[in-house]
Structure formats: C-alpha cells, structure tokens
Design an enzyme around this catalytic site. Structure first.
Site, PDB file in Angstrom:
ATOM      1  N   SER A 299       0.578  -1.185  -0.114  1.00  0.00           N
ATOM      2  CA  SER A 299      -0.192   0.088   0.005  1.00  0.00           C
ATOM      3  C   SER A 299       0.887   1.258   0.017  1.00  0.00           C
ATOM      4  O   SER A 299       0.374   2.374  -0.483  1.00  0.00           O
ATOM      5  CB  SER A 299      -1.067   0.178   1.276  1.00  0.00           C
ATOM      6  OG  SER A 299       0.001  -0.041   2.524  1.00  0.00           O
ATOM      7  N   ASP A 300       2.177   1.072   0.535  1.00  0.00           N
ATOM      8  CA  ASP A 300       3.013   2.230   0.484  1.00  0.00           C
ATOM      9  C   ASP A 300       4.264   1.767   0.670  1.00  0.00           C
ATOM     10  O   ASP A 300       4.638   0.486   0.572  1.00  0.00           O
ATOM     11  CB  ASP A 300       2.633   3.265   1.490  1.00  0.00           C
ATOM     12  CG  ASP A 300       2.669   2.375   3.031  1.00  0.00           C
ATOM     13  OD1 ASP A 300       3.933   2.273   3.569  1.00  0.00           O
ATOM     14  OD2 ASP A 300       1.550   2.181   3.449  1.00  0.00           O
TER      15      ASP A 300
END
Length: 236
Positions: free
Chosen positions: A203-204
């Site tokens: 997600s990051d």
C-alpha cells in the site's frame, strides 16, 4: 460462542480469509461470496460465511497488530475448528524492487515482538508459512498474471517506529515488506498444527516515498490478494 466471537458451532467454515479491516471483510463477503451470512458483529469485528465457487468459506476481520489477530485466530482455531487461515492485508515495501499494488507472499515473518520470546526465551523460533498454501498461492497468482514477490517480511509491534532506518536496513537483507500480523498468525498455526499464509498488497513504500495509496483504495480495492486468497483456500 467464544469470548470475542458470537458464532454458534457450524456457522464458521474450516477455511477463512482474515483481513485486518472489518470493513474489508464486509467488502469481500458482498463482492466475492454467494449467500453470505454475518456470524459476528461483536466489537464491530464483522465475520461472514458464504460460498465461493460452491465451497463454504468464511471471512472475518482481525484488527491491527499481533495481540488482536492472536485473539481472533486462536478462537477460530480452538473454538471453531478452522484449519486453513489466510491473512489478506496491506504492507509497506522495504525493498526497491517491490512496488505499490504488487503482492507479497510471506514465506516467513521476522518480528521485533516478544510474542514468541515470552514462550521460548532461549530460542529464536522461526515463523513460517504453510508450504502447501504458499505453493498454491504462488502458482495461482502467476497464472492470473499478478506481479508477486515471495520472501521474508517483518511483523512489527510498532507502526510509528523510532527505528525507521533499522526497518529499511532489513530490505537490504532481502526482507520484502513490513506489516503487523503475520508472525503471530504463523506462530499460532505452528502451535495448533493448522495451515496459515499471509498475502499482502503493498500500500506504500518506505524506500520509494512517492508511491502511496488512499484509505479508500486500501479498503475497497486491492482485490488481487482477495482472489488469490480465495482460490488458494479452495484449491485441491
């Protein structure tokens, strides 16, 4: 019923997906399962049982962190007889070759938690995935054309770490990503002789800070890992 789960015996399948976010559990039930029935709303930790391609499958949120997933996973295993548990969640990349929206299959999980050391202070007990689930998930993901990484992850007890640089350093040792649950799930699987796997969507990135996703994306998209998880649960 168990302490934290309101289901009656027989209402939970022996195969389950475990997202951290209970709203992601709701999303999976509504978008992937047929005839889904809610079996738990205690603490808003939603759980559902339905069918996927004719197979009875459950999905339930676990919350964030190893203490939380330990409670739910143990009760699912001990009180409800669940045999296959697949975590589907998000992780932050520690490796420049691992990018946002790609999949990571956690072959093993290092941890800075004392959750294992409390039981085995004299050993470094390894937390490893079920090879059967890992092997199936890898081949399913590749067949579906998904960019997939297999390797070690870090299960951290701390989200806002004061040792940010140390986490990044692990990436140079081949650690793919950091998350907060896999080690505890694998430890319980070893203790109770069941199969477990953690499938994460990046997600990051801690090494590529320009790569990011929104909270809404994390809740309602990232469907690749859901498909792989469900297909793995029903694979013969």
């Amino acid at each position: 019923m168990s302490i934290h789960i309101a289901a009656q015996q027989g209402e939970i399948a022996d195969k389950i997906l475990l997202p951290g976010d209970p709203l992601r559990a709701k999303f999976i039930a509504e978008n992937f399962l047929d005839d889904a029935v809610c079996f738990n709303e205690v603490r808003n930790m939603f759980g559902y049982t339905g069918t996927y391609k004719g197979h009875c499958v459950s999905v339930m949120g676990t919350g964030m962190g190893m203490p939380s997933i330990s409670i739910y996973a143990r009760e699912l295993i001990v009180d409800y007889g669940v045999k296959k548990l697949i975590r589907v969640g998000t992780a932050g990349s520690l490796n420049e070759e691992v990018h946002v929206r790609e999949l990571v299959l956690a072959q093993a999980a290092a941890t800075n938690s004392n959750i294992v050391r409390n039981d085995w202070p004299q050993y470094d007990f390894p937390q490893i995935a079920s090879f059967d689930l890992l092997d199936k998930a890898y081949h399913i993901a590749k067949k579906l054309g998904m960019t997939t990484h297999v390797g070690n992850v870090l299960s951290s007890d701390v989200f806002y770490s004061n040792y940010f640089e140390k986490n990044i350093e692990l990436g140079k040792w081949g650690v793919k990503a950091v998350e907060m649950e896999a080690a505890a799930l694998y430890y319980l699987a070893a203790q109770y002789h069941v199969d477990a796997l953690a499938i994460m969507t990046i997600s990051d990135s801690l090494v590529n800070p320009d790569e990011d996703t929104t909270a809404e994306e994390r809740q309602n998209t990232f469907t690749d890992m859901m498909k792989v998880g469900l297909e793995t649960l029903i694979a013969e």
